[in-house]
Design an enzyme around this catalytic site. Structure first.
Site, PDB file in Angstrom:
ATOM      1  N   GLY A  70       0.936  -1.366   0.036  1.00 57.24           N
ATOM      2  CA  GLY A  70       0.031  -0.156   0.170  1.00 57.24           C
ATOM      3  C   GLY A  70       0.869   1.436   0.042  1.00 57.24           C
ATOM      4  O   GLY A  70       0.575   2.206  -0.538  1.00 57.24           O
ATOM      5  N   THR A  71       1.856   1.160   0.874  1.00 61.13           N
ATOM      6  CA  THR A  71       2.906   2.264   0.844  1.00 61.13           C
ATOM      7  C   THR A  71       3.390   2.693  -0.572  1.00 61.13           C
ATOM      8  O   THR A  71       3.529   3.769  -0.804  1.00 61.13           O
ATOM      9  CB  THR A  71       3.988   1.810   1.772  1.00 61.13           C
ATOM     10  OG1 THR A  71       3.502   1.544   3.256  1.00 61.13           O
ATOM     11  CG2 THR A  71       5.101   3.093   1.931  1.00 61.13           C
ATOM     12  N   ASN A 150      -7.246   4.164   9.371  1.00 60.88           N
ATOM     13  CA  ASN A 150      -6.800   3.062  10.031  1.00 60.88           C
ATOM     14  C   ASN A 150      -6.799   3.042  11.530  1.00 60.88           C
ATOM     15  O   ASN A 150      -6.951   1.891  12.158  1.00 60.88           O
ATOM     16  CB  ASN A 150      -5.213   2.877   9.658  1.00 60.88           C
ATOM     17  CG  ASN A 150      -4.539   4.112   9.370  1.00 60.88           C
ATOM     18  OD1 ASN A 150      -4.857   5.223   8.905  1.00 60.88           O
ATOM     19  ND2 ASN A 150      -3.503   4.191  10.209  1.00 60.88           N
ATOM     20  N   GLN A 178      -7.684   0.310   4.253  1.00 63.84           N
ATOM     21  CA  GLN A 178      -8.533  -0.349   5.143  1.00 63.84           C
ATOM     22  C   GLN A 178      -9.953  -0.627   4.763  1.00 63.84           C
ATOM     23  O   GLN A 178     -10.488  -1.416   5.538  1.00 63.84           O
ATOM     24  CB  GLN A 178      -8.535   0.672   6.337  1.00 63.84           C
ATOM     25  CG  GLN A 178      -7.322   0.940   7.315  1.00 63.84           C
ATOM     26  CD  GLN A 178      -6.835  -0.285   7.810  1.00 63.84           C
ATOM     27  OE1 GLN A 178      -7.692  -1.155   8.004  1.00 63.84           O
ATOM     28  NE2 GLN A 178      -5.663  -0.182   8.205  1.00 63.84           N
ATOM     29  N   ALA A 199      -3.149  -6.402  -0.217  1.00 68.50           N
ATOM     30  CA  ALA A 199      -3.644  -7.690   0.228  1.00 68.50           C
ATOM     31  C   ALA A 199      -3.618  -8.132   1.505  1.00 68.50           C
ATOM     32  O   ALA A 199      -4.820  -8.721   1.981  1.00 68.50           O
ATOM     33  CB  ALA A 199      -2.885  -8.780  -0.731  1.00 68.50           C
ATOM     34  N   HIS A 200      -2.488  -7.764   2.290  1.00 63.96           N
ATOM     35  CA  HIS A 200      -2.588  -8.254   3.658  1.00 63.96           C
ATOM     36  C   HIS A 200      -3.808  -7.677   4.671  1.00 63.96           C
ATOM     37  O   HIS A 200      -3.717  -7.953   5.542  1.00 63.96           O
ATOM     38  CB  HIS A 200      -1.365  -8.070   4.251  1.00 63.96           C
ATOM     39  CG  HIS A 200      -0.506  -6.691   4.626  1.00 63.96           C
ATOM     40  ND1 HIS A 200      -0.611  -6.196   5.828  1.00 63.96           N
ATOM     41  CD2 HIS A 200      -0.281  -5.580   3.991  1.00 63.96           C
ATOM     42  CE1 HIS A 200      -0.286  -4.920   5.902  1.00 63.96           C
ATOM     43  NE2 HIS A 200      -0.170  -4.655   4.723  1.00 63.96           N
ATOM     44  N   CYS A 324       2.216   2.170  13.052  1.00 65.10           N
ATOM     45  CA  CYS A 324       3.339   2.631  12.626  1.00 65.10           C
ATOM     46  C   CYS A 324       4.093   3.641  13.598  1.00 65.10           C
ATOM     47  O   CYS A 324       5.435   3.788  13.375  1.00 65.10           O
ATOM     48  CB  CYS A 324       2.902   3.267  11.209  1.00 65.10           C
ATOM     49  SG  CYS A 324       2.019   2.137  10.153  1.00 65.10           S
TER      50      CYS A 324
HETATM   51  C1  LIG Z   1      -1.558  -0.432   6.280  1.00 68.07           C
HETATM   52  C2  LIG Z   1      -1.876   0.824   5.712  1.00 68.07           C
HETATM   53  C3  LIG Z   1      -0.983   1.539   4.525  1.00 68.07           C
HETATM   54  C4  LIG Z   1       0.078   0.553   4.158  1.00 68.07           C
HETATM   55  O1  LIG Z   1       0.097  -0.667   3.578  1.00 68.07           O
HETATM   56  P1  LIG Z   1       1.334  -1.707   3.423  1.00 68.07           P
HETATM   57  O2  LIG Z   1       0.941  -2.506   2.364  1.00 68.07           O
HETATM   58  O3  LIG Z   1       1.677  -2.068   4.767  1.00 68.07           O
HETATM   59  O4  LIG Z   1       2.540  -0.763   2.825  1.00 68.07           O
HETATM   60  C5  LIG Z   1      -1.533   2.341   3.862  1.00 68.07           C
HETATM   61  N1  LIG Z   1      -2.690   3.049   4.236  1.00 68.07           N
HETATM   62  C6  LIG Z   1      -3.254   2.865   5.174  1.00 68.07           C
HETATM   63  C7  LIG Z   1      -4.627   3.307   5.563  1.00 68.07           C
HETATM   64  C8  LIG Z   1      -2.995   1.378   6.079  1.00 68.07           C
HETATM   65  O5  LIG Z   1      -3.936   1.069   6.815  1.00 68.07           O
END
Ligand SMILES: *Cc1c(COP(=O)(O)O)cnc(C)c1O
Length: 388
Positions: A70-71, A150, A178, A199-200, A324
């Site tokens: 996601g990052t 989140n 989220q 995905a996670h 984080c």
């Molecule tokens: C977890 C999260 C991310 C980051 O996703 P990663 O795959 O861990 O890099 C980005 N935005 C939000 C809102 C998240 O909760």
């Protein structure tokens, strides 16, 4: 007893998603970009996964770019727009409650000479749309507001913002990490130009995500290399993880309504019990639309870290503030943005439920929280002070 209530940090892999990946770790290991028979097999699996995801989102397969997280998706979207449109303007509008993937990317761009306007949220954690309207100017190229937060689970007025973005011909990026798989998302109908997920967070594997880029949106290159993912995210295709993500998302969509109901019921029960049994607590964002499984609770006059560690000793996993930033002892920027005083922000715990949680687990957790807060408050000078 081990109870996992940190599903907003990451989730346990779904069994079917795991099964779907296995062949691509073993027999079907070809490079999806290769022209030979090994590459054809994996290339086909990747294309099918892309189609599954695109269909769920009602977008075109070519509009889906696979990423590593996601990052990374947030970075590709924001930096990509900043680079491609800098001649049109260098102004970006972002909310004050974004994930570090967005927040720190914007901070970085600010150092490169971009102007960043940060939008306030109200006491419920909802972005100020009026402020957004007045922040828009000719140089504005991008608005970035997340779908659901989140830490609090609070859902943002994405459709309304999408409309404003469109009227003003400004691109709209949404971090939907989220909400993906939990709430319906229709990027075309919601006016979203760039959408990020990973995905996670929906029972898929870690280390894979996707970025939806509406056809017609230009992105400057952030990573340079070969031709994969329309040259926007070069690097050898991670076939097993992509297959696992598509399977996980397919399952999340198939069970979305029932899961929403189940988690919301468990969460509401949990909150009602805590509110009835523990004085001086606040459920953050309780009166607005929230994700079904997220419960952010401020326990006044106690330290979040102490609660977290005490619950961990009882086998319960939760997070304090944002996962984080929990190794820095800094109050969460999300809670501060909502106007929660710093001392109370430090006493806030996020319980995030998922599809594997049960009523029994919540009952065990309720008792544990009541006991832990009671004990910690007895030792808390602030609590004793408050009681006088
Ligand atoms: C977890 C999260 C991310 C980051 O996703 P990663 O795959 O861990 O890099 C980005 N935005 C939000 C809102 C998240 O909760």
């Amino acid at each position: 007893m081990k109870i996992y209530l940190d599903n907003n940090a990451t989730t346990r892999l779904d069994d079917d998603a795991f099964e779907a990946m296995i062949p691509f770790f073993k027999e079907e290991y070809g490079n999806a970009f290769s022209l030979h028979l090994f590459g054809k097999e994996t290339g086909k699996a990747v294309a099918e996964s892309r189609k599954v995801i695109a269909d769920l989102l009602k977008v075109l397969p070519e509009e889906v770019i696979f990423t590593g997280s996601g990052t990374e998706g947030d970075n590709l979207a924001i930096r990509g727009v900043a680079r491609a449109y800098k001649n049109r303007g260098k102004h970006i509008i972002v909310s004050s409650i974004e994930h570090p993937g967005v927040r720190n990317t914007c901070k970085d761009l600010e150092k490169e000479g971009y102007e960043i306007t940060v939008l306030n949220v109200n006491e419920n954690g909802v972005v100020d749309v009026e402020q957004l309207k007045s922040a828009i100017k000719d140089e504005t190229i991008l608005i970035s507001v997340m779908h659901a937060n989140n830490e609090t689970g609070v859902v943002q007025p994405i459709e309304e913002i999408g409309k404003i973005a469109k009227e003003n011909k400004i691109l709209f990026h949404v971090d939907a990490v989220q909400s993906m798989g939990k709430l319906p998302i229709d990027p075309k109908a919601m006016g979203i130009d760039l959408l990020v997920f990973t995905a996670h967070k929906f029972y898929g594997p870690k280390g894979v995500g996707a970025l939806y880029v509406r056809n017609g949106v230009r992105l400057g290159k952030v990573i340079t290399g070969g031709g994969q993912e329309r040259k926007l995210r070069p690097g050898t295709t991670n076939t097993p993880l992509i297959v696992g993500m598509a399977k996980a998302l397919e399952k999340a969509y198939a069970t979305m309504d029932e899961e929403f109901k189940k988690e919301a019921e468990l969460r509401d029960y949990f909150e009602e019990q805590l509110l009835a049994q523990i004085p001086e607590i606040v459920v953050n964002g309780k009166n607005v639309k929230r994700l079904p499984g997220t419960s952010s609770i401020t326990f006044k006059y106690v330290e979040g870290e102490s609660i977290l560690l005490s619950l961990s000793m009882k086998g319960i996993a939760v997070s304090s503030g944002s996962a984080c930033s929990s190794d820095e002892l800094q109050a969460s920027h999300v809670l501060l943005a909502m106007g929660i005083p710093e001392e109370f922000a430090h006493g806030t715990i996020r319980f995030s439920l998922g599809k594997y949680n049960t009523k029994e687990e919540m009952d065990y957790t309720i008792n544990a929280v009541v006991e832990v807060i009671g004990k910690l408050r007895m030792m808390s000078p602030l609590w004793n002070e408050f009681h006088k």
